[in-house]
Design an enzyme around this catalytic site. Structure first.
Site, mmCIF file in Angstrom:
data_model
loop_
_atom_site.group_PDB
_atom_site.id
_atom_site.type_symbol
_atom_site.label_atom_id
_atom_site.label_comp_id
_atom_site.label_asym_id
_atom_site.label_seq_id
_atom_site.Cartn_x
_atom_site.Cartn_y
_atom_site.Cartn_z
ATOM 1 C CG HIS A 34 -2.036 -1.095 0.965
ATOM 2 N ND1 HIS A 34 -3.199 -0.894 0.259
ATOM 3 C CD2 HIS A 34 -2.045 -2.398 1.346
ATOM 4 C CE1 HIS A 34 -3.904 -2.016 0.237
ATOM 5 N NE2 HIS A 34 -3.214 -2.950 0.888
ATOM 6 C CB THR A 35 4.270 2.123 -0.346
ATOM 7 O OG1 THR A 35 4.709 0.875 -0.885
ATOM 8 C CG2 THR A 35 4.356 2.089 1.156
ATOM 9 C CB ALA A 121 -2.901 -16.836 -3.366
ATOM 10 N N GLY A 122 -3.418 -13.372 -3.639
ATOM 11 C CA GLY A 122 -2.693 -12.106 -3.518
ATOM 12 C C GLY A 122 -1.308 -12.190 -4.137
ATOM 13 C CG LEU A 123 0.892 -15.201 -4.345
ATOM 14 C CD1 LEU A 123 1.231 -16.692 -4.389
ATOM 15 C CD2 LEU A 123 2.017 -14.444 -3.628
ATOM 16 C CB SER A 126 -6.000 -9.930 -11.552
ATOM 17 O OG SER A 126 -5.462 -9.421 -10.361
ATOM 18 C CG ASP A 170 0.418 -6.140 -8.304
ATOM 19 O OD1 ASP A 170 1.303 -5.931 -7.455
ATOM 20 O OD2 ASP A 170 -0.780 -6.297 -8.011
ATOM 21 C CE1 TYR A 220 -4.570 -2.175 -3.359
ATOM 22 C CE2 TYR A 220 -5.709 -0.486 -4.627
ATOM 23 C CZ TYR A 220 -4.550 -1.149 -4.282
ATOM 24 O OH TYR A 220 -3.359 -0.778 -4.854
#
Ligand code: GLA
Length: 385
Positions: A34-35, A121-123, A126, A170, A220
């Site tokens: 979150h930066t 899984a937050g990897l 998407s 990402d 988010y």
């Protein structure tokens, strides 16, 4: 379907003239969550798992999309092309819409996706789907779009078409990361330096909490909004070009400017987390495992208590990890609200870590955790025979 099955089915069909195969990795973030959307720093690395895409050009106009993971086929007619469907297809179709604005001429295609990243899984499953699409189109149609532009247009697709106000981490990581390296990325300048991602005698291990992540996009977007508010408050006193430009030394007087207790906490996370990223990159370079691990715990606490994007299950996983001999550090990674923790574990303690965490997590939460040691060999590419 397993990766090997997917590859053996589609690899032999590629011919380089109207059938092609591509791969884009997922990513794990070592430090700095979150930066990115504050223009701050992050320290992510591409992982070996990711998304494969088989493309077959079609004579007719429609776009046919298949997810081998979900066993779903969808056809997007030319009329529906620019409309959001609230489905997984929005990620690739959003990208195609952005590419059209940059000169790509719409063309009928069959697009078959297969991901070997655990879902939800937050990897960055998407973003890897977006980037594999952007990279494939750029390659096949020789669009000449730079890697940075591909990352930016994929982010724009997610912001505008999918509706998640994500930062650039990402997509940028997937576009630029090389095997065995993390990126120390300045999200404002959009420049990075590479940092080897190994710590002698230790292994990075992801643990998936397998929590339902229904809250992730609303939570988010809410955080993005709160940080806009923080900036507005600070800007009534003086001009801060972007929150990511603030450092730990600014904490004391910033604390006095922002009165609202919730906004105060949000700001504190961003400033401290940014400071941690620069330090973490140096510690990684200097092989200072213990200090690196300590920063991971600090970062988790900050995400849990100041930024409030963790959840009970992630907190349990970090606590359990901290009780295992041979663990140097643990933190949630990515957007949060479920997903994975990242753990730094002595190589010879990984098997014991896995057993203990899975057993105790089940006892405390009733859920099964999945544990997987990470390797960092992923790189965006075309797969040719
Ligand atoms: C998601 C977003 C990224 C980043 C992380 C949190 O993965 O897509 O842009 O904000 O969350 O660090």
């Amino acid at each position: 379907m397993k990766t090997a099955q997917f590859l053996s089915k589609y690899k032999k069909q590629t011919n380089g003239s109207d059938r092609f195969l591509f791969f884009a990795p997922g990513r794990v973030n070592l430090m700095g969550d979150h930066t990115d959307y504050t223009g701050g720093y992050v320290l992510p690395a591409a992982i070996s798992s990711g998304t494969f895409l088989f493309v077959r050009l079609l004579p007719q106009d429609e776009i046919r999309l298949t997810s081998e993971n979900l066993g779903e086929h969808k056809t997007i007619s030319p009329e529906a092309f620019s409309k959001r469907q609230n489905s997984w297809t929005d990620y690739p179709v959003g990208v195609l819409n952005e590419l059209e604005k940059r000169g790509w001429k719409k063309q009928g295609m069959e697009l078959v996706y297969f991901g070997d990243i655990p879902m939800n899984a937050g990897l960055s499953g998407s973003a890897s789907m977006e980037m594999v699409t952007a990279f494939a189109m750029n390659t096949i149609f020789e669009l000449g779009i730079s890697a940075k532009e591909l990352a930016l247009l994929s982010q724009k697709a997610e912001n505008d078409f999918v509706g998640v106000q994500c930062g650039i981490m990402d997509q940028y990581t997937i576009a630029f990361a090389r095997p065995e390296h993390a990126l120390m990325l300045d999200c404002h300048a959009l420049e990075h330096r590479e940092v080897p991602v190994s710590l002698d005698g230790y292994q990075f291990v992801a643990v998936n909490s397998n929590v339902d992540r229904a809250l992730v996009s609303s939570g988010y977007n809410q955080r993005v909004k709160e940080l806009h508010e923080v900036r507005k408050v600070i800007n009534t006193f003086f001009e801060v070009p972007y929150l990511g430009s603030l450092t730990g030394e600014d904490n004391e007087w910033l604390d006095k400017l922002v009165e609202d207790p919730l906004l105060k906490k949000r700001l504190r996370h961003v400033v401290n987390e940014n400071t941690r990223v620069s330090l973490a990159a140096e510690l990684l370079e200097q092989q200072k495992t213990e200090l690196f691990g300590k920063l991971m715990y600090d970062s988790h606490d900050s995400l849990a208590y100041d930024f409030e994007v963790s959840c009970r299950e992630l907190d349990v996983l970090v606590k359990l990890a901290s009780q295992v001999e041979g663990v140097a550090g643990a933190r949630m990674t990515g957007a949060g609200f479920g997903g994975c923790t990242l753990n730094l574990v002595k190589t010879d303690a990984v098997a014991g870590f896995q057993r203990k965490v899975m057993m105790d997590y089940k006892k405390e939460t009733g859920l099964e955790a999945s544990v997987f040691p990470l390797s960092f060999k992923g790189e965006i590419r075309e797969i040719t025979n």
